[in-house]
Design a protein around this motif. Structure first.
Motif, mmCIF file in Angstrom:
data_model
loop_
_atom_site.group_PDB
_atom_site.id
_atom_site.type_symbol
_atom_site.label_atom_id
_atom_site.label_comp_id
_atom_site.label_asym_id
_atom_site.label_seq_id
_atom_site.Cartn_x
_atom_site.Cartn_y
_atom_site.Cartn_z
ATOM 1 N N LEU A 156 53.826 0.736 -50.578
ATOM 2 C CA LEU A 156 52.880 0.519 -51.382
ATOM 3 C C LEU A 156 53.394 -0.839 -51.371
ATOM 4 C CD1 LEU A 156 52.831 3.269 -54.132
ATOM 5 C CD2 LEU A 156 51.262 3.323 -52.236
ATOM 6 N N VAL A 157 54.855 -1.419 -51.699
ATOM 7 C CA VAL A 157 55.193 -2.737 -51.932
ATOM 8 C C VAL A 157 54.359 -3.799 -50.781
ATOM 9 C CG1 VAL A 157 56.491 -4.180 -52.206
ATOM 10 C CG2 VAL A 157 56.891 -2.368 -53.746
ATOM 11 N N ILE A 158 55.186 -3.431 -49.691
ATOM 12 C CA ILE A 158 54.390 -3.750 -48.435
ATOM 13 C C ILE A 158 53.257 -3.761 -48.048
ATOM 14 C CG2 ILE A 158 54.948 -4.258 -45.813
ATOM 15 C CD1 ILE A 158 57.610 -3.942 -46.612
ATOM 16 N N ALA A 159 52.572 -2.429 -48.328
ATOM 17 C CA ALA A 159 51.033 -2.025 -47.152
ATOM 18 C C ALA A 159 50.065 -2.402 -48.414
ATOM 19 C CB ALA A 159 51.474 -0.414 -46.710
ATOM 20 N N VAL A 160 49.900 -2.067 -49.302
ATOM 21 C CA VAL A 160 48.884 -2.577 -50.497
ATOM 22 C C VAL A 160 48.519 -3.870 -50.443
ATOM 23 C CG1 VAL A 160 48.171 -2.713 -52.874
ATOM 24 C CG2 VAL A 160 49.337 -0.759 -51.697
ATOM 25 N N PRO A 161 49.769 -4.636 -51.090
ATOM 26 C CA PRO A 161 49.165 -6.612 -50.581
ATOM 27 C C PRO A 161 49.295 -7.124 -49.218
ATOM 28 C CG PRO A 161 51.432 -6.471 -51.404
ATOM 29 C CD PRO A 161 51.232 -5.053 -51.082
ATOM 30 N N LEU A 162 49.381 -6.399 -48.265
ATOM 31 C CA LEU A 162 48.869 -6.595 -46.519
ATOM 32 C C LEU A 162 47.532 -6.265 -46.762
ATOM 33 C CD1 LEU A 162 51.186 -5.824 -44.345
ATOM 34 C CD2 LEU A 162 50.715 -8.208 -44.572
ATOM 35 N N GLY A 163 46.867 -4.931 -47.075
ATOM 36 C CA GLY A 163 45.597 -4.788 -47.363
ATOM 37 C C GLY A 163 45.014 -5.355 -47.850
ATOM 38 N N VAL A 164 44.849 -5.771 -49.075
ATOM 39 C CA VAL A 164 44.268 -6.603 -49.980
ATOM 40 C C VAL A 164 44.178 -7.931 -49.219
ATOM 41 C CG1 VAL A 164 44.245 -8.139 -51.747
ATOM 42 C CG2 VAL A 164 45.433 -5.962 -52.296
ATOM 43 N N ALA A 165 45.121 -8.408 -48.732
ATOM 44 C CA ALA A 165 45.091 -10.062 -47.665
ATOM 45 C C ALA A 165 43.820 -9.627 -46.168
ATOM 46 C CB ALA A 165 46.279 -10.514 -47.742
ATOM 47 N N ALA A 166 44.454 -8.652 -45.615
ATOM 48 C CA ALA A 166 43.244 -8.663 -44.704
ATOM 49 C C ALA A 166 41.901 -8.235 -45.633
ATOM 50 C CB ALA A 166 44.233 -7.377 -43.754
ATOM 51 N N GLY A 167 42.055 -7.719 -46.067
ATOM 52 C CA GLY A 167 40.346 -7.197 -47.188
ATOM 53 C C GLY A 167 39.629 -8.729 -47.120
ATOM 54 N N TRP A 174 40.476 -11.327 -46.397
ATOM 55 C CA TRP A 174 40.218 -12.332 -45.109
ATOM 56 C C TRP A 174 39.649 -11.363 -43.720
ATOM 57 C CZ3 TRP A 174 43.876 -13.954 -48.456
ATOM 58 C CH2 TRP A 174 44.027 -15.292 -49.357
ATOM 59 N N PRO A 175 38.659 -10.834 -44.074
ATOM 60 C CA PRO A 175 38.707 -10.080 -42.595
ATOM 61 C C PRO A 175 38.764 -10.622 -41.257
ATOM 62 C CG PRO A 175 37.081 -10.620 -44.044
ATOM 63 C CD PRO A 175 37.873 -10.634 -44.683
ATOM 64 N N ASN A 176 38.775 -10.598 -40.194
ATOM 65 C CA ASN A 176 39.013 -11.144 -38.958
ATOM 66 C C ASN A 176 39.642 -12.508 -38.817
ATOM 67 O OD1 ASN A 176 37.359 -9.014 -37.760
ATOM 68 N ND2 ASN A 176 35.596 -9.955 -38.736
ATOM 69 N N SER A 177 39.913 -12.550 -40.082
ATOM 70 C CA SER A 177 41.258 -14.044 -39.819
ATOM 71 C C SER A 177 42.591 -13.714 -38.857
ATOM 72 C CB SER A 177 41.446 -14.462 -41.789
ATOM 73 O OG SER A 177 42.147 -13.623 -41.986
ATOM 74 N N ILE A 178 43.909 -13.755 -39.121
ATOM 75 C CA ILE A 178 44.768 -14.720 -38.114
ATOM 76 C C ILE A 178 45.465 -13.757 -38.519
ATOM 77 C CG2 ILE A 178 45.777 -16.389 -39.965
ATOM 78 C CD1 ILE A 178 46.806 -14.975 -36.108
ATOM 79 N N ILE A 179 45.446 -13.621 -40.642
ATOM 80 C CA ILE A 179 46.278 -12.552 -41.359
ATOM 81 C C ILE A 179 45.799 -10.706 -41.224
ATOM 82 C CG2 ILE A 179 46.784 -11.896 -43.986
ATOM 83 C CD1 ILE A 179 45.964 -15.063 -44.309
ATOM 84 N N ASP A 180 44.579 -11.164 -41.264
ATOM 85 C CA ASP A 180 43.706 -10.207 -40.284
ATOM 86 C C ASP A 180 44.559 -9.026 -39.643
ATOM 87 O OD1 ASP A 180 41.934 -7.493 -41.279
ATOM 88 O OD2 ASP A 180 40.526 -7.835 -40.034
ATOM 89 N N ARG A 181 44.411 -10.141 -37.900
ATOM 90 C CA ARG A 181 44.805 -9.637 -37.135
ATOM 91 C C ARG A 181 46.475 -9.280 -37.462
ATOM 92 N NH1 ARG A 181 41.205 -9.942 -33.287
ATOM 93 N NH2 ARG A 181 38.768 -11.237 -34.423
ATOM 94 N N LEU A 182 47.271 -9.482 -37.684
ATOM 95 C CA LEU A 182 48.602 -9.919 -37.682
ATOM 96 C C LEU A 182 48.656 -8.725 -38.845
ATOM 97 C CD1 LEU A 182 50.141 -13.095 -37.982
ATOM 98 C CD2 LEU A 182 49.970 -12.300 -36.466
ATOM 99 N N ALA A 183 48.356 -8.049 -39.345
ATOM 100 C CA ALA A 183 47.878 -7.330 -40.584
ATOM 101 C C ALA A 183 48.006 -5.152 -39.469
ATOM 102 C CB ALA A 183 47.313 -6.626 -41.670
ATOM 103 N N LEU A 184 46.273 -5.858 -38.938
ATOM 104 C CA LEU A 184 46.196 -4.662 -37.908
ATOM 105 C C LEU A 184 46.944 -4.332 -37.277
ATOM 106 C CD1 LEU A 184 42.403 -5.024 -37.513
ATOM 107 C CD2 LEU A 184 43.656 -3.428 -39.221
#
Length: 305
Positions: free
Chosen positions: A109-120, A122-132
């Motif tokens: 939860l500590v890692i996945a939730v912040p990653l999901g918030v950042a990816a959501g 800024w969708p289709n950004s470099i952050i989103d692609r790295l998270a996916l």
């Protein structure tokens, strides 16, 4: 809220009763349990004595009701291999597995939730692609292979973490990482999709028009609405972590419920297998009930369902 809670508890009790019957019936799925208990070198007379001794000659419903009455009293039978009460055996093993599962879920939860918030956000950004990419690797990588990689790196090469056992808190670091990474992809992807949907809603545009900070919009408004499915998924993932700890506990030589399941299956310990299936299944029922209650507290609309 009270009516909703009563309905959900009643349904959970019915489901638990159904699960208990299925878990009891599993011992008959592989054939004659009396022959399995007697062993391969036994004769027909030996199997018949076992059948009468354990009551396997009675109708299955009678056997189930007798077993269920024992379960309700806390009597899960006696282990055929360990020669001790199954309830006592499970109590110590499940404490170890639950501790490992809690650590793993917190890490996820500590890692996945912040990653999901950042990816959501800024969708289709470099952050989103790295998270996916992070999620895809976690879904594709076998847990035993990841565990062996960590052992080679941190135990063999660097010699900073113990490779097995539970002698100290350092022994839980690598198993927690392996199990936590197993749960991260689903939580991250659900958080991402929930944030994308929430950020497109009218109330988010209204909140931004009122001049609220982006952090408050993200966490106080968008994430709160996206959190409902995350709670349900987290409860299911915790159940997966408990039931799926067999491989991780075997690799790291942790004597928890997962390793007990492996030992019981390998040695044909039917009462212990039966109790493990029941306990793992009831974990799912209880966790789902708690998740529904928490979701109903956060979203009053669910109370009318």
């Amino acid at each position: 809220m009270l009516n909703y809670a009563v309905r959900r508890i009643f349904m959970a009790c019915l489901l638990a009763l159904f699960v208990s019957f299925i878990s009891y019936s599993l011992i008959f799925a592989a054939g004659d349990p009396a022959a399995a208990v007697a062993g391969e070198a036994s004769t027909a007379a030996d199997a018949e004595r076992i059948r009468q001794l354990y009551g396997f000659d009675q109708p299955i419903l009678v056997q189930y009701l007798h077993w269920l009455s024992g379960v309700l009293r806390g009597d899960l039978g006696t282990s055929l291999y360990f020669d001790q009460p199954v309830a006592t055996l499970l109590l110590g093993r499940f404490a170890m597995t639950a501790q490992l599962g809690i650590f793993a879920l917190i890490l996820a939860l500590v890692i996945a939730v912040p990653l999901g918030v950042a990816a959501g956000r800024w969708p289709n950004s470099i952050i989103d692609r790295l998270a996916l990419l992070f999620a895809v690797i976690g879904q594709a990588m076998p847990s035993f292979w990841f565990a062996l990689l960590l052992i080679i790196l941190f135990s063999v090469k660097l010699s900073i973490l113990p490779a097995s056992g539970t002698a100290s808190w350092q022994s839980f670091i690598m198993p927690t990482i392996v199990l936590g990474y197993f749960a991260m992809p689903a939580i991250m992807r659900l958080t991402r999709s929930g944030m994308i949907s929430a950020l497109e809603a009218d109330y988010i545009r209204t909140a931004r028009a009122m001049g609220l900070s982006e952090a408050r919009v993200l966490f106080d408004y968008a994430l709160r609405n996206a959190a409902l499915p995350i709670i349900s998924l987290s409860s299911a993932q915790f159940g997966f972590l408990l039931a799926g700890s067999v491989v991780v506990e075997s690799v790291f030589a942790i004597h928890g419920a997962g390793s007990l399941a492996w030992e019981s299956i390998a040695r044909g310990d039917l009462p212990t297998i039966q109790a493990l299936v029941l306990c793992f299944s009831l974990f799912y029922v209880v966790l789902t009930l708690l998740a529904d209650m928490l979701n109903a507290m956060l979203d009053p609309r669910m109370r009318s369902k």
